[in-house]
Design an enzyme around this catalytic site. Sequence first.
Site, PDB file in Angstrom:
ATOM      1  N   SER A   1      12.880  27.245 -23.792  1.00 41.09           N
ATOM      2  CA  SER A   1      12.479  27.925 -24.922  1.00 41.09           C
ATOM      3  C   SER A   1      11.234  27.165 -25.457  1.00 41.09           C
ATOM      4  O   SER A   1      10.455  28.016 -26.071  1.00 41.09           O
ATOM      5  CB  SER A   1      13.486  27.891 -25.689  1.00 41.09           C
ATOM      6  N   ASN A   2      11.061  25.917 -25.397  1.00 36.91           N
ATOM      7  CA  ASN A   2       9.545  25.229 -25.862  1.00 36.91           C
ATOM      8  C   ASN A   2       8.467  25.660 -24.883  1.00 36.91           C
ATOM      9  O   ASN A   2       7.683  26.066 -25.511  1.00 36.91           O
ATOM     10  CB  ASN A   2       9.662  23.775 -25.694  1.00 36.91           C
TER      11      ASN A   2
ATOM     12  N   ASN B   1       5.600  14.760 -24.807  1.00 38.10           N
ATOM     13  CA  ASN B   1       6.854  15.035 -24.517  1.00 38.10           C
ATOM     14  C   ASN B   1       7.626  15.634 -26.159  1.00 38.10           C
ATOM     15  O   ASN B   1       7.075  15.017 -27.061  1.00 38.10           O
ATOM     16  CB  ASN B   1       7.660  13.964 -23.960  1.00 38.10           C
TER      17      ASN B   1
ATOM     18  N   ARG C   1      13.379  14.560 -15.961  1.00 36.53           N
ATOM     19  CA  ARG C   1      12.694  13.340 -15.239  1.00 36.53           C
ATOM     20  C   ARG C   1      12.074  12.233 -15.861  1.00 36.53           C
ATOM     21  O   ARG C   1      11.464  12.785 -16.655  1.00 36.53           O
ATOM     22  CB  ARG C   1      12.435  13.813 -14.124  1.00 36.53           C
ATOM     23  N   LEU C   2      12.056  11.005 -15.717  1.00 37.76           N
ATOM     24  CA  LEU C   2      11.029  10.073 -15.972  1.00 37.76           C
ATOM     25  C   LEU C   2       9.809  10.030 -15.344  1.00 37.76           C
ATOM     26  O   LEU C   2      10.041  10.248 -13.935  1.00 37.76           O
ATOM     27  CB  LEU C   2      11.645   8.659 -16.001  1.00 37.76           C
TER      28      LEU C   2
ATOM     29  N   HIS D   1      11.352  15.333 -28.128  1.00 38.91           N
ATOM     30  CA  HIS D   1      12.540  14.867 -28.150  1.00 38.91           C
ATOM     31  C   HIS D   1      13.326  15.406 -29.399  1.00 38.91           C
ATOM     32  O   HIS D   1      12.734  15.464 -30.443  1.00 38.91           O
ATOM     33  CB  HIS D   1      12.556  13.526 -28.143  1.00 38.91           C
TER      34      HIS D   1
END
Length: 206
Positions: free
Chosen positions: A17-18, A112, A96-97, A114
């Site tokens: 959705s982002n 990113n 994932r990092l 959050h």
Amino acid sequence: MTRALASLGVLASGRGSNLEAILQAVERGDLPVRPAVVVTNRPQAGALEVARSHGVPGVFVDPKPYGRDREAYDRAVLSVLHEHGVDLVALAGYLRLVSAPFLAAFPRRVLNIHPSLLPAFPGLEAQRQAVEYGVRVSGCTVFLVDEGLDTGPILLQAAVPVEPGDTVDTLAARILEQEHRIFPEALRLVAEDRVTVSGRLAILKP
Ligand code: GRF
């Protein structure tokens, strides 16, 4: 002199959705980037369908052959991003990092999102953490990724009140609306070279 348009690569693991909000912002003319490619680590990620429906190439890079070798997997992802000319990266629900060599390939150009007001509630299930802690205000944060877990310089945040009776799902849905607003805005700041970083502070030019 007009600056070349940034070429955006989006990494996503889930419903996307982002990603959808980012691509809509581009289509409205609110985000001056060229969406170059979407990469996912999950073959069923809804993000692949979102990419397809906006005419953006979607690529699944299978993590299995790389086992625990995070850098080797990231090299495979990097080669896809390079093939598509990417110079700006959005992690949009990417579970994932990313490794240091990945970040070195795009200095201060990996963003990113959050779903909490960092530094509160980093890591998984941030909305659940907020509800269980009993905070009155939570929200979302867009930041420049560094090598830590949700620790990089903060670009934008939006506050979302926690209402009496909120569940994890109702709070997550209200936070998501704000994510869809601030992620394209933060990408725009970076795409327009309006961000400088001093220590852990991101300084935004008006
Ligand atoms: C969002 O809540 C984002 O903040 C988190 O993962 C979720 C991704 O959702 N990092 P979507 O795939 O963009 O719908």
